[in-house]
Structures are given as C-alpha cells and as structure tokens.
Design a protein around this motif. Sequence first.
Motif, PDB file in Angstrom:
ATOM      1  N   CYS A   1       0.851  -1.196   0.000  1.00  0.00           N
ATOM      2  CA  CYS A   1       0.000   0.000   0.000  1.00  0.00           C
ATOM      3  C   CYS A   1       0.884   1.242   0.000  1.00  0.00           C
ATOM      4  O   CYS A   1       1.758   1.387   0.845  1.00  0.00           O
TER       5      CYS A   1
ATOM      6  N   CYS B   1      -5.692   0.574   5.818  1.00  0.00           N
ATOM      7  CA  CYS B   1      -5.831   2.020   6.059  1.00  0.00           C
ATOM      8  C   CYS B   1      -6.933   2.656   5.216  1.00  0.00           C
ATOM      9  O   CYS B   1      -7.207   3.848   5.350  1.00  0.00           O
TER      10      CYS B   1
ATOM     11  N   CYS C   1       0.121   3.218   3.720  1.00  0.00           N
ATOM     12  CA  CYS C   1       0.509   2.692   5.034  1.00  0.00           C
ATOM     13  C   CYS C   1       1.635   1.662   4.936  1.00  0.00           C
ATOM     14  O   CYS C   1       2.094   1.152   5.957  1.00  0.00           O
TER      15      CYS C   1
ATOM     16  N   TYR D   1      -6.925   3.230   2.005  1.00  0.00           N
ATOM     17  CA  TYR D   1      -6.423   3.969   0.844  1.00  0.00           C
ATOM     18  C   TYR D   1      -7.084   3.467  -0.441  1.00  0.00           C
ATOM     19  O   TYR D   1      -7.132   2.260  -0.694  1.00  0.00           O
TER      20      TYR D   1
END
Lengths: 300, 274
Positions: A30, A52, A33, A54
């Motif tokens: 990611c 997270c 994170c 995203y």
Amino acid sequence: MRPRFRRRNVASEGTESLGPSIPDGLWSKCPRCRELIYTREFERNHSVCPRCGYHARLTARQRIALIVDPESFVEWDAGLSPADPLQFVALGEPYPRKVAEAQERSGEREALVTGAATILGVPVGLAVAEFGFLGASMGSVFGEKFARAAERAAVEDRAFIVFASSGGARMHEGVFSLFQLPKTIVAVESLSERRLPFITVLVDPCYGGVTASFATVADLILAEPGAMIGFAGPRVIEQVTRQKLPAGFQSAEFLLQHGMIDAIVPRPRLREELAHYIRLLTNQHSASPVSFVTRQESDR
Amino acid sequence: MMQITAWDRVQLARHQARPHTLDYITELLEEPRELHGDRLFRDDPAVVAAIGRFGTRSVIVLGHQKGASTTENVARNFGMPRPEGYRKAIRILHLAEKFGLPVITFIDTPAADPGLESEERGQAWAISSCLQAFLRAQVPTLAVVIGEGGSGGALALAVCDRLLMLENAIFAVASPEACAAILWRDAARAPEAAETMRITAQELLRFGIADEVIPEPAPAHLDASGTIRRVGQVLERHLEELLQLWHKHGPAHARRLRWARYRAIGLWHEEPVT
Ligand SMILES: [Zn+2]
C-alpha cells in the motif's frame, strides 16, 4: 500529510505517470501505510487497502466493471478521437503524436468513456474519466462525448452518473479546451428538463475546468475517501501564495466539512449507494416488506 | 507595417494604462450607480457591477476590475475574482432578470484567484454556478474582452449571446507563462507558447468563438477615450440586434440559441464503430 508523490501527479498534465497503483505480483504494498497486502485480497476489496482504507486509482474500464451489473455496459460514441484544431507543436512534438502515444498507453481513444448500463437493475447513462489518458484533461472529444452522453441519457430516460477526474486543461487544444466548460453545463440542461438525476462522483485527482464545470453543478456530488479535489492545484497555490498548505487541504473530507459535497462514499459501497440515491430522487421503490402504512400501524 | 506578434498582443492586453471596466462604465453610462456585494460573504473588489442608462435604456454592467496603479492593483487583487466575486455576479444577474434588463460584461482578468481561502470557499463551485447562471440568463447578454481573458476565471463572465474582442485583447486557457512551464518546461518560453496557443482576437474570430473584433487604430493605452467610444458604438449595434432577436423569438427560444452556440464548440474526428 499525504505522501508527496501523490501531489506531483495532480497539477501536471499527467502524462508521466498514472499515479500510485499497485504492481502486479502476489503481494502488493500500500503506497500510504506500506502494508503488504495479498494482491488477490486487495483486488477483491475494490483496490482499497484493507488496513488504512487507501483508494488506489483505477482505469475507466476497471471502474465501470466495479459499478455496473455484469455485461450490462454498452459503450457510446467510441469512434470519436481528437483532432488538432491549433496545429499544436511543443518541443518538436506535434499534438497528434502525443495523442497516439496516450492512446497506445491507455488503450482508449480519449480521456472519457461513456455508455449505457444498469446498476442493481437501475438504468443509467455513464461517463467515466480516464486519468491515464493525458491526465484526463478536457479537450473537444471529452466535452463532446460528455454532452452526447448526457443528452442520450435524457432521451432514454436514464439517470446520468459521472466519475469525474482531471489534472486540468488540454493545453494542446487551447481555447477549445476552455470552451468545453459551458458546453458540458449546457448539455446537462437536457437532464434537468426531464427531471432525471445527475450525480457526479469526484475521484482522485479532480482539478481545473472539470471541477469548475459539470462536476459541481450536479444534483448530488459524491466523492471517494481521500480524493484530492479543487480548482487550482496545490503546487500552484503554494507557488502563488507562498503559504504551506494545511494537512488534508482539498481532500474529500475537507470539502465535506466546507459544505461543497453531499457525501463521501467508500468504493465498496458505491454501487449500492448510487442505486439507492437514484431510487430516492425518482421516488421509485421496489415493493418493500415494511410499507409506510404498516410501519405507522406497528408504531402504535 | 511591422508584424505584431502574439506576445506583443499579450503585453498590450496587460498594459496597466489600458482602460478598465470602471472607465467604460463611467464613460458609456449616464448616471451609473455601482452595486456592491454578494449578500453572502463580502464585496469582491475584483468584480464590479453597475446599473445605468446606455443610450435610451437601463442596462446592467458586470466586469473584472484591474487597477491603474500597483496600489490599486493590490487592492483589486489584480482583477482576480474570489468566489464572492462570482456570487456577486450571479446575484446581479438575477436582478437584471427580474427587471428584464440586458447585461453587458467587460472581461479583463489573468485568472480566478488561486488562493487558499478561495479554495476553501469553493472557487470551482462559484465558477460553475456563474457559468450556469449566465447560460440560463433570461435576458440578452453581451460580453467584450477589453484586455486579458484568462482561463475559467474570465470565461465565467463571458458566456453571453455575443462575444466581442478588442483588437489587442487575448483569450487563453492558461497564461502563456503557465503553458510554457508545463509543456516547454521553461516559463521563459512564454512568447513561443503565446504564438502556439492561438490566443489573439484574430484567431478567436477565425475559430468562430468571437463574433467581432473591435479595431484599435492606436493601442487602447494610448487612446483610452477613442477606444471606449468605439466599443460603445459596437455595443450599441449588437445590443439593438440582440433586443430585436429576443423580441422576435421570445426568451425561451433566444436562450436555446445561446445554448446551441456553446454546445457546438469543438473539433474532433469521428469514425464509425463496428
Ligand atoms: Zn494502506
């Protein structure tokens, strides 16, 4: 503060990079994170990081596949491609060559894909921006495809759903690019006249003329979590004002707080939410087990 | 005669001594009264509004306002509207509609304000609403680019029934400096970008986006009163034509003619799809 490389892709014409995306392979990292995610799990989660939240950027085709009912999408106006109204050449590179490269790289003829589909059975017209095509800058073809799609949705009695994303103007088409703003606003009058829902979903990144035209005159304006949205790009604002921008500036969450959008919808919920909003606006409800009358009675 | 380059036009269009919107209002309107405020946040000094008599009838005037000096320019934010400027324009447009008064706009701005607070207050939302309000206006509308027509910030007041341009005015999607920085990776190549972007009044007339170019026998900064007088004459002629057109077709149809004009702009290739 958001990772710096996200910023870099926003204000430029967006030809260098598609922005953060997840590389092929068994495991993906990611970009926010740094969590290692099993790629299959990441894809099952609509390219949203399970840790997270995203939201990775998607191509127009990936987005359509996630939103519409299987095999319901029929493309409109796929035969339109850019002309060269200014005979534009920069650094020895003519605009048509730039277009050919973008077409080769993205597999699209322009930065907007339009068509008809159903979402949970609800008929819609769709327009989806492709950021991988010259940063989804709005040239003549983008504007024309948008206008035709809005008008055709109106004629066919469909709600009109638009996924808006853009890095700015199509400089190579100069003033023709600029005048797509009023063109798109005129086109959605056809939906207003027939009282058909017009809903925009602002996705990362959404800047310039697109934000200053059709994207913000919709009946409902939704956004994906964390999407960066504005008129001037953060780099331009920092250059002009010599001010450091506060954390979260121009994020979807910031815009919700400032009263500019109706709701933030996480990608895995979008499909259901879009169908729900359309049914609410058009007052079309499937026979529900708890009708208004029965609920009133049971309340007593 | 010496060839005037696009970059020369940019310098002329930006010349500080060129007449600005308030000069046109003062010279062309009888007993004008300036109108202030968006009724929401504050009065934007970069957008001026006035009502006054033009010839035999009342008109509403809206325009970007640059300063004639550096001090005034700072006070006017160099003619760059903030969201409240566009919301002021929308409010004044509705006033014109209520009383059936034609609207004349003067376009002269480098851009919409790109500041932090403008973003916070929804600059993009203000511009799109202003564009929509002008496109929907139930009265005849007439725009003149008197200097710099910079991007969406200029366009928001320019989408009228007719678009006129002074000979040394420009209309561009981005400043030549910004375009050069992005496409040539060098802002110093702005003169080259200005040429390539085709931003002069003559080019816009050729593209069918501008309806008429108003000559400047002497550049406007050297002959302010002559320029204003010529603009007034051309405006009078177009306003008469527009009023007749609106009377003949009625507001609903006249507005459709305006929509058709903006709906048609653009060039593309189209191939049949199998
Ligand atoms: Zn993550």
